[in-house]
Design an enzyme around this catalytic site. Structure first.
Site, short mmCIF file in Angstrom:
data_model
loop_
_atom_site.label_atom_id
_atom_site.label_comp_id
_atom_site.label_asym_id
_atom_site.label_seq_id
_atom_site.Cartn_x
_atom_site.Cartn_y
_atom_site.Cartn_z
N ASP A 140 0.81 -1.21 0.00
CA ASP A 140 0.00 0.00 0.00
C ASP A 140 0.85 1.27 0.00
O ASP A 140 2.05 1.24 0.24
CB ASP A 140 -0.91 -0.02 1.23
CG ASP A 140 -2.16 0.83 1.07
OD1 ASP A 140 -2.31 1.46 0.01
OD2 ASP A 140 -2.98 0.85 2.00
N GLU A 171 2.46 7.25 -1.91
CA GLU A 171 2.15 8.60 -2.39
C GLU A 171 2.56 9.69 -1.40
O GLU A 171 2.43 10.87 -1.72
CB GLU A 171 0.63 8.75 -2.62
CG GLU A 171 0.02 7.65 -3.45
CD GLU A 171 -0.46 6.47 -2.62
OE1 GLU A 171 -1.18 5.64 -3.17
OE2 GLU A 171 -0.09 6.37 -1.42
N ASP A 184 -9.08 3.39 -3.15
CA ASP A 184 -10.12 3.41 -2.12
C ASP A 184 -11.39 4.10 -2.61
O ASP A 184 -11.73 5.21 -2.19
CB ASP A 184 -9.60 4.12 -0.87
CG ASP A 184 -8.41 3.40 -0.24
OD1 ASP A 184 -8.20 2.22 -0.57
OD2 ASP A 184 -7.71 4.02 0.57
#
Length: 663
Positions: free
Chosen positions: A390, A393, A457
């Site tokens: 995950d 960013e 998401d």
């Protein structure tokens, strides 16, 4: 491609159409000086620029060379142009060190369409809009006219907009059948609003601009993916069913898996994202960011992993590139000096939402090797065969990376570093072709390291800019940039401000996911408040049927994955890839070709049982009824569980497809 210089203008042509032109009346390049301000809050960025100066640069000297041209632009910039067949590369030498803004104008047609810019969620055809390219949280809602976006902006600065994405890339593909890629990791903004030209802005002078053309879409995607590198094959076990997302500890997770199996749902894997522990926040249930097995929550997990692997079911986990400051791995990394530092050399902690983490500095070779070995030691050695890798960013713009590169340049490069770290852990463990990880963050260079994207998401709804439909746009745009394997959380993830997942949404999402590379569920950020398939007998029955259809597609799906690995053809394809003469196909983003032989038009609204579809000119057969259709607009029945899907009448897989209706 051909170039010429006539003492006043330098021109690059492709198929007798001008691609680049620079003359006293029509400058191709502008440069300037700007001063940016950047604010980050939990992965959401507010970026503004104060432009001090912008000026056109004109060619003051041009010299033809053996491989192309050398262009001098007023002594401030020099361009080496290399041309080989349908390929051109512009390499830039910055002679004026004060320049920190750069614009390139590429000639355009009014009817031209453009695609790519990484993974875009809202728009497949980029024409008519501009796209800031900066990896970040995409936002919740992503539509400034909606309540959810407004509320997210007010409370968390997290509403987002149409261009926010986990995976930006300075690459676009034109309907004129060329792609353009910029070798530059700085903040960029690709502007497709002018009918006469595309204006590409960078907050640094690019190293290179690469343009490559082809005579058809398949050859163009082959060349593009050959340049970036191609995604590897998926492991064989992943085709054998659903990856079930459950959590809560050994007893709960595996009992839910058994309930799902007993209801006839074939499982390829069990995914427990909280294998390392959990924590509760106002956002919902979060994880303990210390990527080691939490033996209190998951006692006996190694034995369970072995037991289920013998039954053909793999176990998947979760990790990311950050370590919470109350964890064991954080203390170890801090002692070794493996975190990115603040500008003053002190500690730097990132707010991830009521807990704080250090950034493992992947530009430090020792830190990179240490974290890679953590993945090998604490994940792969445990028998885990997959994980969500995950984030990526969040690199702040005021840290001090080990390699000395400005974080404004390192930020958009970070996801590729994170992908390489995970890939090398798998490769060095001898697990290529056996283990798989999936990522939401991406960058130039992710393609050859990231075996599987996931769309991030999404909100648990049908909303235009953050719901089910955005996963289609995401897959199609990423596929045009060389990442042709993508999937999503079935049912979405983000539930805030009264927005709750419904049974209908879950099943509509699941019926679409059948026709993607991987089916995987997620309980979401607030599991107890949202619909879960294992709590509803009817939903389990319908889900089992859909999962069996996905498994039955294995021979076809494996061929598509092989095409992606060998030729760069994405699994989910825009209609124009195989129907290039169909002008309507260039503007459709709610349907896709699943390989060459299937057309999928998912239902993207609630409470409907019929759906309008567009079919290119061909002979099509409705998957569920066997009724034949020609090209054009059609209103078809679409009850839940039977999304509009068609196969080509002359397909070599027609016997396989006919059998799906009987499941």
């Amino acid at each position: 491609m051909q170039a010429c210089w006539n003492h006043t203008a330098w021109i690059l042509r492709h198929n007798d159409k001008i691609l680049l032109e620079t003359s006293p009346q029509r400058p191709m390049i502008y440069v300037g000086i700007g001063q940016e301000s950047v604010e980050m809050y939990r992965g959401n960025f507010k970026i503004e620029d104060y432009l001090l100066e912008r000026m056109p640069l004109r060619v003051t000297g041009a010299e033809e060379t053996d491989s192309g041209w050398t262009l001098d632009l007023e002594g401030r910039l020099r361009i080496q142009v290399m041309i080989q067949g349908e390929f051109a590369e512009l390499s830039f030498e910055q002679l004026d060190p004060s320049i920190n803004r750069f614009w390139l104008r590429v000639c355009a047609d009014a009817e031209e369409s453009c695609y790519g810019c990484g993974e875009q969620m809202s728009y497949l055809n980029l024409r008519g809009r501009h796209f800031p390219l900066w990896t970040s949280e995409p936002g919740v809602g992503r539509d400034k006219t909606t309540y959810i976006t407004w509320r997210s902006d007010v409370e968390n600065k997290a509403g987002g907009d149409y261009y926010n994405t986990n995976y930006p890339q300075p690459t676009y593909v034109s309907s004129r059948k060329y792609y353009l890629h910029a070798d530059c990791t700085a903040y960029a903004d690709f502007d497709f609003r002018n009918e006469a030209f595309h204006e590409l802005q960078f907050w640094a002078v690019p190293n290179r601009i690469r343009i490559e053309a082809a005579d058809n879409w398949e050859n163009l995607l082959y060349r593009l993916s050959e340049f970036f590198g191609r995604q590897p094959l998926l492991p064989d076990w992943i085709y054998n069913g659903v990856i079930l997302g459950v959590q809560g500890g050994t007893e709960r997770a595996f009992s839910l898996a058994e309930r799902t199996l007993q209801n006839g749902v074939p499982l390829a894997g069990i995914w427990c994202q909280d294998w390392a522990g959990k924590r509760e926040t106002s956002f919902g249930r979060r994880l303990q960011w210390d990527w080691k097995l939490n033996e209190k929550m998951y006692p006996g997990l190694p034995e369970k992993i072995r037991e289920y692997k013998e039954r053909g079911i793999r176990f998947l986990a979760y990790n990311n590139g950050y370590l919470v400051n109350d964890g064991e791995l954080y203390r170890e990394a801090k002692e070794k000096g493996y975190f990115a530092l603040a500008a003053d050399g002190g500690d730097y902690l990132v707010d991830f939402g009521e807990f704080y983490c250090g950034v493992v500095d992947l530009t430090n070779p020792e830190a990179f090797e240490w974290y890679k070995n953590c993945i090998k030691k604490y994940i792969l050695a445990l028998g885990i065969d997959g994980w969500m890798a995950d984030f990526g960013e969040y690199l702040p713009t005021d840290v001090k990376p080990f390699n000395g590169v400005s974080p404004m340049l390192e930020h958009n490069h970070w996801p590729a570093l994170w992908a390489r770290c995970n890939y090398e852990a798998v490769a060095e463990s001898g697990k290529l072709g056996e283990a798989v990880f999936f990522m939401r963050a991406g960058a130039t260079g992710s393609q050859k390291y990231c075996p599987l994207l996931w769309a991030g998401d999404q909100s648990v709804d049908f909303s235009r800019h953050d719901g089910l439909g955005t996963t289609i746009t995401a897959a199609l745009s990423a596929g045009m940039c060389g990442c042709g394997l993508s999937h999503s959380d079935i049912g979405g993830y983000t539930s805030l401000f009264g927005n709750r997942r419904t049974k209908e949404l879950f099943l509509r999402w699941a019926e679409m996911a059948v026709f993607t590379p991987v089916m995987r569920t997620h309980e979401g950020n607030r599991p107890d408040e949202n619909f879960q398939v294992y709590d509803d007998g009817d939903a389990l029955k319908q889900f089992a049927r859909l999962a069996k259809i996905h498994v039955a597609l294995k021979p076809y799906l494996k061929q598509l994955v092989e095409e992606n690995a060998a030729r760069g053809l994405p699994i989910q394809r825009p209609l124009f890839v195989h129907y290039p003469e169909d002008r309507a196909a260039y503007h459709i983003q709610t349907e896709y070709l699943f390989g060459r032989e299937l057309l999928v038009a998912p239902v993207l609204e609630k409470e409907v049982c019929k759906w309008q579809v567009y079919l290119p000119q061909d002979s099509w057969v409705h998957l569920w009824t066997g009724v034949e259709f020609g090209g054009g607009e059609h209103l078809v029945d679409a009850p839940i569980g039977y999304p509009p899907v068609f196969y080509r009448k002359e397909s070599e897989y027609k016997s396989l497809f006919r059998g799906l209706a009987e499941l």
